[in-house]
Scaffold this motif. Sequence first.
Motif, PDB file in Angstrom:
ATOM      1  N   CYS A  79       0.878  -2.770  -2.010  1.00 41.02           N
ATOM      2  CA  CYS A  79       2.097  -2.187  -1.435  1.00 41.02           C
ATOM      3  C   CYS A  79       2.023  -0.666  -1.427  1.00 41.02           C
ATOM      4  O   CYS A  79       2.396  -0.029  -0.433  1.00 41.02           O
ATOM      5  CB  CYS A  79       3.329  -2.650  -2.208  1.00 41.02           C
ATOM      6  SG  CYS A  79       3.723  -4.377  -1.960  1.00 41.02           S
ATOM      7  N   ILE A 110       2.008   1.682   1.951  1.00 42.53           N
ATOM      8  CA  ILE A 110       2.982   2.754   2.184  1.00 42.53           C
ATOM      9  C   ILE A 110       2.257   4.051   2.531  1.00 42.53           C
ATOM     10  O   ILE A 110       2.629   4.754   3.470  1.00 42.53           O
ATOM     11  CB  ILE A 110       3.885   2.952   0.951  1.00 42.53           C
ATOM     12  CG1 ILE A 110       4.806   1.754   0.774  1.00 42.53           C
ATOM     13  CG2 ILE A 110       4.699   4.237   1.070  1.00 42.53           C
ATOM     14  CD1 ILE A 110       5.538   1.738  -0.546  1.00 42.53           C
ATOM     15  N   TRP A 133      10.097   5.122  -0.299  1.00 39.46           N
ATOM     16  CA  TRP A 133       9.456   3.863  -0.669  1.00 39.46           C
ATOM     17  C   TRP A 133       8.500   4.042  -1.845  1.00 39.46           C
ATOM     18  O   TRP A 133       8.402   3.159  -2.710  1.00 39.46           O
ATOM     19  CB  TRP A 133       8.745   3.230   0.522  1.00 39.46           C
ATOM     20  CG  TRP A 133       9.702   2.530   1.423  1.00 39.46           C
ATOM     21  CD1 TRP A 133       9.983   2.835   2.709  1.00 39.46           C
ATOM     22  CD2 TRP A 133      10.536   1.412   1.086  1.00 39.46           C
ATOM     23  NE1 TRP A 133      10.944   1.981   3.191  1.00 39.46           N
ATOM     24  CE2 TRP A 133      11.292   1.100   2.226  1.00 39.46           C
ATOM     25  CE3 TRP A 133      10.719   0.649  -0.062  1.00 39.46           C
ATOM     26  CZ2 TRP A 133      12.209   0.058   2.244  1.00 39.46           C
ATOM     27  CZ3 TRP A 133      11.629  -0.389  -0.045  1.00 39.46           C
ATOM     28  CH2 TRP A 133      12.369  -0.676   1.102  1.00 39.46           C
ATOM     29  N   ILE A 178       8.850   1.987  -5.331  1.00 32.70           N
ATOM     30  CA  ILE A 178       7.739   1.237  -5.922  1.00 32.70           C
ATOM     31  C   ILE A 178       7.474   1.708  -7.356  1.00 32.70           C
ATOM     32  O   ILE A 178       7.209   0.901  -8.248  1.00 32.70           O
ATOM     33  CB  ILE A 178       6.463   1.408  -5.059  1.00 32.70           C
ATOM     34  CG1 ILE A 178       6.639   0.766  -3.700  1.00 32.70           C
ATOM     35  CG2 ILE A 178       5.238   0.847  -5.761  1.00 32.70           C
ATOM     36  CD1 ILE A 178       6.672  -0.723  -3.709  1.00 32.70           C
ATOM     37  N   TYR A 224      10.041  -3.847  -0.842  1.00 31.22           N
ATOM     38  CA  TYR A 224       9.290  -3.183   0.231  1.00 31.22           C
ATOM     39  C   TYR A 224       8.789  -4.194   1.259  1.00 31.22           C
ATOM     40  O   TYR A 224       8.896  -3.972   2.464  1.00 31.22           O
ATOM     41  CB  TYR A 224       8.118  -2.384  -0.336  1.00 31.22           C
ATOM     42  CG  TYR A 224       7.200  -1.891   0.743  1.00 31.22           C
ATOM     43  CD1 TYR A 224       7.619  -0.888   1.612  1.00 31.22           C
ATOM     44  CD2 TYR A 224       5.947  -2.436   0.928  1.00 31.22           C
ATOM     45  CE1 TYR A 224       6.793  -0.444   2.633  1.00 31.22           C
ATOM     46  CE2 TYR A 224       5.121  -1.997   1.941  1.00 31.22           C
ATOM     47  CZ  TYR A 224       5.547  -1.004   2.784  1.00 31.22           C
ATOM     48  OH  TYR A 224       4.739  -0.573   3.805  1.00 31.22           O
ATOM     49  N   GLY A 229      10.985  -2.989   3.876  1.00 27.80           N
ATOM     50  CA  GLY A 229      10.238  -1.811   4.281  1.00 27.80           C
ATOM     51  C   GLY A 229       9.411  -1.963   5.538  1.00 27.80           C
ATOM     52  O   GLY A 229       9.175  -0.987   6.257  1.00 27.80           O
TER      53      GLY A 229
END
Length: 74
Positions: free
Chosen positions: A29, A33, A47, A51, A62, A66
């Motif tokens: 993740c 991002i 974001w 996280i 996310y 996201g």
Amino acid sequence: MSQLTFIQNMGGGSILLFGLLYLIFWVYCLVDILRSNFKDPNMKLIWILIILFAQLIGPIIYLVIGKNHKSDTF
């Protein structure tokens, strides 16, 4: 060696496996991002903070929310 056997007998093997899988999921993740372009440039920072500070549910949030904030252009 006896400590490792003790951990496995206490169910620690599954805890270690879960921790390793979660770490891989978290890193996936975070890398996603960092490599993505968002519609709003500030969303990348937001974001990353989510996280980092919402360790357990941040990556799940996310992936659910996201992905909709990403830009379609590359």
